[in-house]
Write a protein that holds these residues in place. Sequence first.
Motif, mmCIF file in Angstrom:
data_model
loop_
_atom_site.group_PDB
_atom_site.id
_atom_site.type_symbol
_atom_site.label_atom_id
_atom_site.label_comp_id
_atom_site.label_asym_id
_atom_site.label_seq_id
_atom_site.Cartn_x
_atom_site.Cartn_y
_atom_site.Cartn_z
ATOM 1 N N ASP A 122 46.729 13.868 30.591
ATOM 2 C CA ASP A 122 46.211 14.856 31.537
ATOM 3 C C ASP A 122 44.789 15.249 31.130
ATOM 4 N N SER A 123 44.073 15.842 32.052
ATOM 5 C CA SER A 123 42.650 16.087 31.850
ATOM 6 C C SER A 123 42.374 17.022 30.674
ATOM 7 N N SER A 124 43.247 17.972 30.402
ATOM 8 C CA SER A 124 42.999 18.886 29.277
ATOM 9 C C SER A 124 43.065 18.151 27.935
ATOM 10 N N LYS A 125 43.995 17.213 27.809
ATOM 11 C CA LYS A 125 44.078 16.420 26.578
ATOM 12 C C LYS A 125 42.856 15.521 26.433
ATOM 13 N N LYS A 126 42.438 14.911 27.537
ATOM 14 C CA LYS A 126 41.247 14.061 27.504
ATOM 15 C C LYS A 126 40.025 14.867 27.084
ATOM 16 N N LYS A 127 39.867 16.059 27.633
ATOM 17 C CA LYS A 127 38.719 16.897 27.297
ATOM 18 C C LYS A 127 38.700 17.225 25.810
ATOM 19 N N LYS A 128 39.873 17.523 25.244
ATOM 20 C CA LYS A 128 39.946 17.824 23.811
ATOM 21 C C LYS A 128 39.526 16.624 22.973
ATOM 22 N N TYR A 184 37.743 13.916 23.954
ATOM 23 C CA TYR A 184 36.333 13.594 24.194
ATOM 24 C C TYR A 184 35.429 14.569 23.450
ATOM 25 N N SER A 185 35.795 15.841 23.428
ATOM 26 C CA SER A 185 34.997 16.852 22.728
ATOM 27 C C SER A 185 34.937 16.553 21.238
ATOM 28 N N ARG A 186 36.089 16.191 20.649
ATOM 29 C CA ARG A 186 36.105 15.853 19.221
ATOM 30 C C ARG A 186 35.271 14.606 18.932
ATOM 31 N N ILE A 215 32.714 13.469 20.657
ATOM 32 C CA ILE A 215 31.297 13.809 20.808
ATOM 33 C C ILE A 215 30.813 14.621 19.615
ATOM 34 N N ASP A 216 31.606 15.594 19.160
ATOM 35 C CA ASP A 216 31.220 16.396 17.992
ATOM 36 C C ASP A 216 31.002 15.517 16.763
ATOM 37 N N ARG A 217 31.903 14.578 16.541
ATOM 38 C CA ARG A 217 31.763 13.686 15.381
ATOM 39 C C ARG A 217 30.560 12.768 15.525
ATOM 40 N N ALA A 218 30.301 12.298 16.740
ATOM 41 C CA ALA A 218 29.135 11.442 16.970
ATOM 42 C C ALA A 218 27.849 12.206 16.697
ATOM 43 N N VAL A 219 27.784 13.456 17.126
ATOM 44 C CA VAL A 219 26.599 14.283 16.882
ATOM 45 C C VAL A 219 26.413 14.498 15.381
ATOM 46 N N GLU A 220 27.499 14.778 14.669
ATOM 47 C CA GLU A 220 27.410 14.945 13.213
ATOM 48 C C GLU A 220 26.874 13.684 12.549
ATOM 49 N N THR A 221 27.379 12.540 12.972
ATOM 50 C CA THR A 221 26.933 11.269 12.403
ATOM 51 C C THR A 221 25.461 11.033 12.705
#
Length: 58
Positions: free
Chosen positions: A26-32, A34-36, A38-44
Amino acid sequence: MMFARLKNGQTTKYNSSLSEFVRNADSSKKKKVYSRVIDRAVETQNSVVKQAELLQTR
């Protein structure tokens, strides 16, 4: 290479857990997720930039 099979009309019957997640979650799980991701990609990326800056100052 990745799209070569699509051009030739070849497909696979194998479904990865990622493809199943993208199709079925469901979309809420996908958002969680995807957010994680993206956060890890930004950190890297920030780490790589910081390392490059340190190398330039030497």
